[in-house]
Motif scaffolding. Structure first.
Motif, PDB file in Angstrom:
ATOM      1  N   ASN A   1       0.862  -1.170   0.000  1.00 61.92           N
ATOM      2  CA  ASN A   1       0.000   0.000   0.000  1.00 61.92           C
ATOM      3  C   ASN A   1       0.909   1.233   0.000  1.00 61.92           C
ATOM      4  O   ASN A   1       1.403   1.641   1.056  1.00 61.92           O
ATOM      5  CB  ASN A   1      -0.923   0.015   1.211  1.00 61.92           C
ATOM      6  CG  ASN A   1      -1.945   1.149   1.146  1.00 61.92           C
ATOM      7  OD1 ASN A   1      -1.690   2.196   0.552  1.00 61.92           O
ATOM      8  ND2 ASN A   1      -3.098   0.936   1.752  1.00 61.92           N
TER       9      ASN A   1
ATOM     10  N   THR B   1      -0.029   4.291   2.456  1.00 58.04           N
ATOM     11  CA  THR B   1       0.212   4.138   3.894  1.00 58.04           C
ATOM     12  C   THR B   1       1.607   3.608   4.202  1.00 58.04           C
ATOM     13  O   THR B   1       1.969   3.447   5.375  1.00 58.04           O
ATOM     14  CB  THR B   1      -0.828   3.191   4.504  1.00 58.04           C
ATOM     15  OG1 THR B   1      -0.724   1.890   3.885  1.00 58.04           O
ATOM     16  CG2 THR B   1      -2.247   3.723   4.295  1.00 58.04           C
ATOM     17  N   MET B   2       2.375   3.310   3.144  1.00 57.89           N
ATOM     18  CA  MET B   2       3.716   2.734   3.276  1.00 57.89           C
ATOM     19  C   MET B   2       3.660   1.457   4.117  1.00 57.89           C
ATOM     20  O   MET B   2       4.379   1.274   5.103  1.00 57.89           O
ATOM     21  CB  MET B   2       4.703   3.732   3.868  1.00 57.89           C
ATOM     22  CG  MET B   2       5.033   4.869   2.925  1.00 57.89           C
ATOM     23  SD  MET B   2       5.794   4.323   1.353  1.00 57.89           S
ATOM     24  CE  MET B   2       7.380   3.694   1.921  1.00 57.89           C
ATOM     25  N   GLU B   3       2.803   0.542   3.678  1.00 60.94           N
ATOM     26  CA  GLU B   3       2.640  -0.754   4.349  1.00 60.94           C
ATOM     27  C   GLU B   3       2.887  -1.884   3.368  1.00 60.94           C
ATOM     28  O   GLU B   3       2.578  -1.786   2.176  1.00 60.94           O
ATOM     29  CB  GLU B   3       1.243  -0.882   4.950  1.00 60.94           C
ATOM     30  CG  GLU B   3       0.989   0.069   6.117  1.00 60.94           C
ATOM     31  CD  GLU B   3      -0.416  -0.031   6.656  1.00 60.94           C
ATOM     32  OE1 GLU B   3      -0.606   0.207   7.863  1.00 60.94           O
ATOM     33  OE2 GLU B   3      -1.342  -0.337   5.866  1.00 60.94           O
TER      34      GLU B   3
ATOM     35  N   ASP C   1       2.096  -6.012   3.124  1.00 57.05           N
ATOM     36  CA  ASP C   1       1.358  -7.159   3.668  1.00 57.05           C
ATOM     37  C   ASP C   1       2.073  -8.434   3.233  1.00 57.05           C
ATOM     38  O   ASP C   1       2.132  -8.741   2.045  1.00 57.05           O
ATOM     39  CB  ASP C   1      -0.081  -7.136   3.161  1.00 57.05           C
ATOM     40  CG  ASP C   1      -0.960  -8.205   3.807  1.00 57.05           C
ATOM     41  OD1 ASP C   1      -0.511  -9.360   3.907  1.00 57.05           O
ATOM     42  OD2 ASP C   1      -2.101  -7.893   4.194  1.00 57.05           O
TER      43      ASP C   1
ATOM     44  N   VAL D   1       1.017  -7.358   8.386  1.00 59.62           N
ATOM     45  CA  VAL D   1       1.276  -6.025   7.832  1.00 59.62           C
ATOM     46  C   VAL D   1       2.470  -5.391   8.540  1.00 59.62           C
ATOM     47  O   VAL D   1       2.531  -5.342   9.772  1.00 59.62           O
ATOM     48  CB  VAL D   1       0.032  -5.127   7.975  1.00 59.62           C
ATOM     49  CG1 VAL D   1       0.337  -3.716   7.479  1.00 59.62           C
ATOM     50  CG2 VAL D   1      -1.144  -5.724   7.198  1.00 59.62           C
ATOM     51  N   GLU D   2       3.412  -4.905   7.721  1.00 56.95           N
ATOM     52  CA  GLU D   2       4.591  -4.217   8.229  1.00 56.95           C
ATOM     53  C   GLU D   2       4.548  -2.756   7.769  1.00 56.95           C
ATOM     54  O   GLU D   2       4.370  -2.479   6.583  1.00 56.95           O
ATOM     55  CB  GLU D   2       5.875  -4.862   7.709  1.00 56.95           C
ATOM     56  CG  GLU D   2       6.137  -6.260   8.207  1.00 56.95           C
ATOM     57  CD  GLU D   2       6.706  -6.283   9.618  1.00 56.95           C
ATOM     58  OE1 GLU D   2       7.028  -5.205  10.147  1.00 56.95           O
ATOM     59  OE2 GLU D   2       6.816  -7.392  10.179  1.00 56.95           O
ATOM     60  N   LYS D   3       4.706  -1.841   8.690  1.00 60.53           N
ATOM     61  CA  LYS D   3       4.853  -0.433   8.361  1.00 60.53           C
ATOM     62  C   LYS D   3       6.321  -0.187   8.032  1.00 60.53           C
ATOM     63  O   LYS D   3       7.211  -0.539   8.827  1.00 60.53           O
ATOM     64  CB  LYS D   3       4.432   0.430   9.553  1.00 60.53           C
ATOM     65  CG  LYS D   3       4.443   1.931   9.282  1.00 60.53           C
ATOM     66  CD  LYS D   3       3.217   2.376   8.527  1.00 60.53           C
ATOM     67  CE  LYS D   3       3.167   3.911   8.458  1.00 60.53           C
ATOM     68  NZ  LYS D   3       2.000   4.374   7.690  1.00 60.53           N
TER      69      LYS D   3
ATOM     70  N   ASP E   1       9.535   2.396   6.180  1.00 59.32           N
ATOM     71  CA  ASP E   1       9.934   3.777   5.896  1.00 59.32           C
ATOM     72  C   ASP E   1      10.342   3.963   4.442  1.00 59.32           C
ATOM     73  O   ASP E   1      10.071   4.999   3.841  1.00 59.32           O
ATOM     74  CB  ASP E   1      11.088   4.162   6.817  1.00 59.32           C
ATOM     75  CG  ASP E   1      10.660   4.164   8.272  1.00 59.32           C
ATOM     76  OD1 ASP E   1      10.100   5.170   8.714  1.00 59.32           O
ATOM     77  OD2 ASP E   1      10.860   3.133   8.954  1.00 59.32           O
TER      78      ASP E   1
ATOM     79  N   CYS F   1      10.454   1.573   0.726  1.00 57.10           N
ATOM     80  CA  CYS F   1      10.113   0.282   0.114  1.00 57.10           C
ATOM     81  C   CYS F   1      10.565   0.271  -1.342  1.00 57.10           C
ATOM     82  O   CYS F   1      10.078   1.050  -2.164  1.00 57.10           O
ATOM     83  CB  CYS F   1       8.612   0.026   0.196  1.00 57.10           C
ATOM     84  SG  CYS F   1       8.156  -1.661  -0.284  1.00 57.10           S
TER      85      CYS F   1
END
Length: 421
Positions: A256, A259-261, A263, A268-270, A272, A274
């Protein structure tokens, strides 16, 4: 295997000059059009123009005025090179070799009429066509990501502004933040490339952001030079890098960008930063020309690099199905020399020798810690097949690793000279 600039360039220089045939007086020169000015296309253009001694009219169609090599772009991210050192112009190809360099996008190929059309509306007729378009991405291969998200989650798998962006994002990460790479499935450009990039990101973070972490989400069970990279990561960046393979969800990933996520199989990992490297296919013009097969890449005749779809077209580099040969700048350069010889022979009556191919992929893990893998290849009826190979070994002494890195610097100088003159 030690390469230097003189030995790398020398083979082709001597061979072509003696075998070219001058055009007959009053006879129109045969026309070769080359689409794509990277390691394959630029090399082919230079060798055809140089070795034919003006007997062939060569047009090179390439949209960018400065070509940034994807190979060695990781070293720019790691701070070992500046951007200018991986950027190259086409001026010498035009001025010294008489190549008509057209900065435009090729948008169509009429195989029956033997013409290439550009976005600017120009039409270029050809007797032989060489297609070296590099790669494009498979739409939807990473759910949640498409090319419109490349500023939030850069791929940086085509060098230039994307490489600058990823470097800036890494250097601007919050202290203790998380860098994530979504690695590509096979086949993809430069098999060791993602893992060299991880090494270079780790090198930057160790110096600027030592509590940061790196997460690799990988759909593959294994990867090129894995033991060498993992040994190096443990030695230079202990505790910083974690890899999640397919057994733990690495093949079930969505992102995503808003939201900088990321899956990973429902977790789900947040993150900084990607770096999403999607699945790949041949550059779009190859598909438009009807040169691709079911895999999205281009089947070729191993002995000549001719398209299996059209004998008057040769396909080079990352766009091809090249058997045992990996997709790399070295491979594309090797393909180009075979294709250039075949094209020149067909159009001028010069001699074509049996094809031989080679490749080496160098990777930098940390300062003066270079490793490599490579092989020589020969064509069979079905494929370009590996003849023999070599790879760096775990536990090598530091002086050997430094020598390997220095060898890669010599190769880079040699190949860009071979490409651009």
């Amino acid at each position: 295997m030690t390469l230097n600039r003189r030995s790398f360039i020398g083979t082709g220089l001597v061979l072509g000059a003696a075998l070219s045939a001058p055009p007959l007086i009053g006879q129109a020169r045969p026309r070769v059009v080359i689409v794509g000015g990277g390691a394959g296309g630029a090399t082919a253009a230079r060798y055809i123009a140089k070795d034919s001694q003006g007997a062939i009219d060569v047009t090179l169609i390439e949209p960018t005025r400065t070509y940034y090599t994807c190979f060695f772009s990781n070293l720019y991210i790691g701070g070992f090179r500046d951007l200018a050192s991986i950027g190259h112009s086409y001026g010498t190809l035009a001025a010294q070799y008489g190549i008509n360099v057209v900065h435009d996008w090729a948008v169509g190929v009429d195989r029956d009429g033997r013409t290439v059309t550009t976005a600017g509306g120009h039409v270029f007729p050809y007797d032989k066509l060489i297609v070296a378009p590099g790669i494009d991405f498979v739409e939807g291969s990473v759910p949640g990501w498409d090319i419109s998200a490349q500023n939030r989650m850069p791929h940086s798998w085509k060098a230039g502004s994307q490489t600058q962006l990823l470097k800036a994002q890494v250097e601007g990460m919050r202290q203790g933040g998380l860098f994530c790479m979504v690695a590509p499935p096979d086949p993809f450009r430069c098999p060791p490339g993602p893992y060299e990039r991880i090494s270079m990101v780790a090198h930057v973070l160790r110096e600027r952001n030592p509590t940061a972490k790196i997460l690799i989400v990988d759909p593959k069970q294994s990867f090129s030079k894995q033991a060498l990279f993992e040994e190096g990561w443990q030695k230079h960046y202990p505790g910083m890098i974690q890899r999640i393979g397919p057994d733990f969800g690495g093949n079930n990933v969505s992102v995503n960008p808003e939201t900088m996520e990321v899956d990973i199989d429902g977790q789900v990992e947040k993150v900084d930063v990607c770096n999403v490297i999607p699945a790949q296919k041949a550059g779009r013009i190859a598909e438009l020309a009807g040169l691709t097969g079911e895999t999205g890449f281009c089947p070729i005749v191993p002995a000549t690099m001719q398209s299996r779809m059209d004998e008057d077209i040769h396909v080079l580099g990352d766009a091809t199905i090249a058997g045992d040969m990996p997709k790399s700048g070295f491979s594309a350069n090797s393909h180009a020399k075979v294709a250039a010889m075949q094209v020149r022979a067909a159009l001028t009556g010069s001699t074509a020798f049996p094809a031989r191919y080679s490749n080496t992929c160098w990777s930098l893990i940390d300062t003066d810690d270079g490793v490599k893998v490579g092989a020589s290849y020969a064509p069979t009826d079905e494929m370009i097949a590996k003849v023999d190979g070599f790879v760096s070994q775990t536990g090598e002494p530091a002086d050997l690793r430094k020598l390997t890195y220095e060898e890669s610097l010599g190769w880079y100088s040699g190949i860009v000279a071979d490409m651009f003159g």
